[in-house]
Design a protein around this motif. Sequence first.
Motif, PDB file in Angstrom:
ATOM      1  N   ASP A 195      30.690  39.676  34.445  1.00 41.76           N
ATOM      2  CA  ASP A 195      30.203  38.303  34.265  1.00 41.76           C
ATOM      3  C   ASP A 195      28.784  38.278  33.697  1.00 41.76           C
ATOM      4  O   ASP A 195      28.388  37.305  33.050  1.00 41.76           O
ATOM      5  CB  ASP A 195      30.255  37.539  35.593  1.00 41.76           C
ATOM      6  CG  ASP A 195      31.626  36.926  35.843  1.00 41.76           C
ATOM      7  OD1 ASP A 195      32.481  36.991  34.934  1.00 41.76           O
ATOM      8  OD2 ASP A 195      31.849  36.393  36.946  1.00 41.76           O
TER       9      ASP A 195
ATOM     10  N   THR B 145      24.885  24.589  40.545  1.00 42.13           N
ATOM     11  CA  THR B 145      26.150  25.309  40.433  1.00 42.13           C
ATOM     12  C   THR B 145      26.817  25.010  39.094  1.00 42.13           C
ATOM     13  O   THR B 145      26.395  24.108  38.363  1.00 42.13           O
ATOM     14  CB  THR B 145      27.096  24.918  41.573  1.00 42.13           C
ATOM     15  OG1 THR B 145      27.275  23.491  41.561  1.00 42.13           O
ATOM     16  CG2 THR B 145      26.522  25.333  42.923  1.00 42.13           C
ATOM     17  N   SER B 146      27.878  25.760  38.802  1.00 40.60           N
ATOM     18  CA  SER B 146      28.541  25.651  37.498  1.00 40.60           C
ATOM     19  C   SER B 146      29.121  24.256  37.237  1.00 40.60           C
ATOM     20  O   SER B 146      29.249  23.848  36.081  1.00 40.60           O
ATOM     21  CB  SER B 146      29.655  26.693  37.388  1.00 40.60           C
ATOM     22  OG  SER B 146      30.581  26.559  38.457  1.00 40.60           O
TER      23      SER B 146
ATOM     24  N   GLU C 124      27.523  32.193  43.140  1.00 42.10           N
ATOM     25  CA  GLU C 124      28.899  31.957  42.721  1.00 42.10           C
ATOM     26  C   GLU C 124      29.537  33.244  42.195  1.00 42.10           C
ATOM     27  O   GLU C 124      30.696  33.549  42.500  1.00 42.10           O
ATOM     28  CB  GLU C 124      28.942  30.873  41.645  1.00 42.10           C
ATOM     29  CG  GLU C 124      28.637  29.471  42.156  1.00 42.10           C
ATOM     30  CD  GLU C 124      28.667  28.444  41.039  1.00 42.10           C
ATOM     31  OE1 GLU C 124      29.684  27.733  40.915  1.00 42.10           O
ATOM     32  OE2 GLU C 124      27.685  28.364  40.276  1.00 42.10           O
ATOM     33  N   ILE C 125      28.795  33.982  41.381  1.00 42.36           N
ATOM     34  CA  ILE C 125      29.321  35.243  40.838  1.00 42.36           C
ATOM     35  C   ILE C 125      29.567  36.239  41.974  1.00 42.36           C
ATOM     36  O   ILE C 125      30.608  36.907  42.033  1.00 42.36           O
ATOM     37  CB  ILE C 125      28.337  35.834  39.806  1.00 42.36           C
ATOM     38  CG1 ILE C 125      28.192  34.891  38.610  1.00 42.36           C
ATOM     39  CG2 ILE C 125      28.813  37.202  39.336  1.00 42.36           C
ATOM     40  CD1 ILE C 125      27.096  35.293  37.634  1.00 42.36           C
TER      41      ILE C 125
ATOM     42  N   ASP D  33      30.091  35.622  45.209  1.00 44.87           N
ATOM     43  CA  ASP D  33      31.201  35.200  46.067  1.00 44.87           C
ATOM     44  C   ASP D  33      32.553  35.372  45.370  1.00 44.87           C
ATOM     45  O   ASP D  33      33.570  35.621  46.037  1.00 44.87           O
ATOM     46  CB  ASP D  33      31.025  33.742  46.491  1.00 44.87           C
ATOM     47  CG  ASP D  33      29.922  33.568  47.520  1.00 44.87           C
ATOM     48  OD1 ASP D  33      29.542  34.566  48.157  1.00 44.87           O
ATOM     49  OD2 ASP D  33      29.435  32.434  47.682  1.00 44.87           O
ATOM     50  N   ARG D  34      32.555  35.250  44.069  1.00 40.48           N
ATOM     51  CA  ARG D  34      33.804  35.385  43.309  1.00 40.48           C
ATOM     52  C   ARG D  34      34.315  36.829  43.333  1.00 40.48           C
ATOM     53  O   ARG D  34      35.517  37.060  43.417  1.00 40.48           O
ATOM     54  CB  ARG D  34      33.566  34.916  41.868  1.00 40.48           C
ATOM     55  CG  ARG D  34      34.793  34.876  40.994  1.00 40.48           C
ATOM     56  CD  ARG D  34      34.610  33.931  39.820  1.00 40.48           C
ATOM     57  NE  ARG D  34      33.483  34.269  38.967  1.00 40.48           N
ATOM     58  CZ  ARG D  34      32.449  33.462  38.720  1.00 40.48           C
ATOM     59  NH1 ARG D  34      32.381  32.273  39.304  1.00 40.48           N
ATOM     60  NH2 ARG D  34      31.480  33.818  37.911  1.00 40.48           N
ATOM     61  N   HIS D  35      33.398  37.788  43.279  1.00 44.09           N
ATOM     62  CA  HIS D  35      33.812  39.173  43.097  1.00 44.09           C
ATOM     63  C   HIS D  35      33.516  40.109  44.263  1.00 44.09           C
ATOM     64  O   HIS D  35      34.285  41.036  44.520  1.00 44.09           O
ATOM     65  CB  HIS D  35      33.136  39.748  41.843  1.00 44.09           C
ATOM     66  CG  HIS D  35      33.481  39.018  40.584  1.00 44.09           C
ATOM     67  ND1 HIS D  35      34.764  38.987  40.069  1.00 44.09           N
ATOM     68  CD2 HIS D  35      32.712  38.284  39.736  1.00 44.09           C
ATOM     69  CE1 HIS D  35      34.768  38.271  38.946  1.00 44.09           C
ATOM     70  NE2 HIS D  35      33.541  37.837  38.732  1.00 44.09           N
TER      71      HIS D  35
END
Length: 386
Positions: free
Chosen positions: A103, A297-298, A345-346, A348-350
Motif C-alpha cells: 500500500d 480517514t479515506s 487504516e493500512i 488495521d487492514r493488513h
Amino acid sequence: MNSRPLMWIALVLVGILVGTLALAACSQDAAPTADMQTLEDRALAAEERVAEMEAKLAQIEASDGGRLALVKERGKVVCGSNKSVAGFGFIDTNGNTVGFDIDLCHAVAAAALGDPNAVEFRPLTAAERGPAMQSGELDMMSRNTTWTSSRNAQWGNFAPTMFYDGQGFMVPKSLGVSNMMELRGARICVQQGTTTELNLQDFDNQNDMDFEILTFETNTITNDAYRNEQCDAMTTDRSGLVSTRAGFASPDDHVILAGTISEEPLGPVVPHGDEQWFDLVSAVMGYIIYAEAFGITSDKVPTSATGNSEVDRMFGLEGSHGQESMGLSLTAAQDVIRSVGNYGEIYDRHLTPLGLEREGSRNALWNAAPCTDCPKGGQIYAAPLR
C-alpha cells in the motif's frame, strides 16, 4: 544521476558474460548438445538483459526532469516488493500483490500519477535487493527492509520508518523452550543475505550460544526447512515470525519466544541521486502518518477548508508545504488518503488481523500517550508538513 555509473558497470559486466558464453558455445562440437543449448539460452537471456538495461539507461539520460519525469513518462512506479510475507507483501487468492508495504507503493503512485494502481511490482529475494536498488531499475523498494548505515550508503535513501520491529525466535511448542537463552547448541534456520543472519551471528558470538546456523536462499525455503524440522528454531523479525506462524496448519503448535536481539526499523528506500524524488516519497509517508494524527480517514478526506490550518495545508486547501518543489499537485495528499487511507487504516487492514497489535507498541503514533509522565506514545513520526 548517481545511478548512471553503476548502470554502465552493470552493462559492461553483462556484456562480458555474453561474450564468455558465446566463446564457450563456439568451443563445443559442431553437433548440437544439451550443454550447448543451455549456453546459447543463457547468452540470449544475457543479451535481452543488456537491451533492457540500455533502455532503462536511455530513459534516465533522456529525462531532464529526473526520476519523477521518468515515472510520468513511463506511466507507472516500479516498486521492489515481497510476495511471500503475509500482511506485508504477498500474492492473494486472486493473484494480486497486497499488504502493508504494498500500500505504500500505491500511495506514491497516487501522489505522483494520480492513480494508485499505476504500479509495477518487482518481487525480489533478499539477495536481489541491493543490486536492484544500485542499478537504478527501481523507483522505490517497499519490502520489509531494515534501514542500516551500510544500506543507506550503498543502496539508497530511506524514507521515514513505517514499522518498528526486532528479531526474535520461533520454536515448536513440543521443544519445551521458554526463552531464547535455552537455545544454546540449537540448529537455527535463517535466510541468507539479510541483516537477520548477521544479527544471529552477533548474538551467537556474544553469548557463546554455539548455534548450528543453517542458511537458505529465500523466505519460503527457510519457512519450509523449519516446518520440515531441519532445525530446532527459526529466526527473523518478529512480524515475519507472526506472519509465518499464521500460515501454518496448526499455528498454536509453535511459540514465538519473548524478547528481541536487534532493532529493525523498516521502511521504503529510493535510489541515490534524486533529492526531489526522495522528498516526494518521504512526504507521502508523512501524509499517511499525519492523516491518522489529524483523524482524517479515506472516506472523510476534506476538499474545502476546515479551519484547521495544519489539516488545510496538508490537503492543499490553504498555503503549501512544499508540493511545488516536489513536483506534486497541491491536493496530492487528498489522492493518497482517498486511495489507501491513513496509517491506522493500512495497519488495521493488513497487520491487525495477524495479531500485531499497535496499542502501547513502538508502532503507535508519537502522540498516542499511554501515560502522563512518560514520553509520548510510539515512534511513528514524520517531518511536519509545513
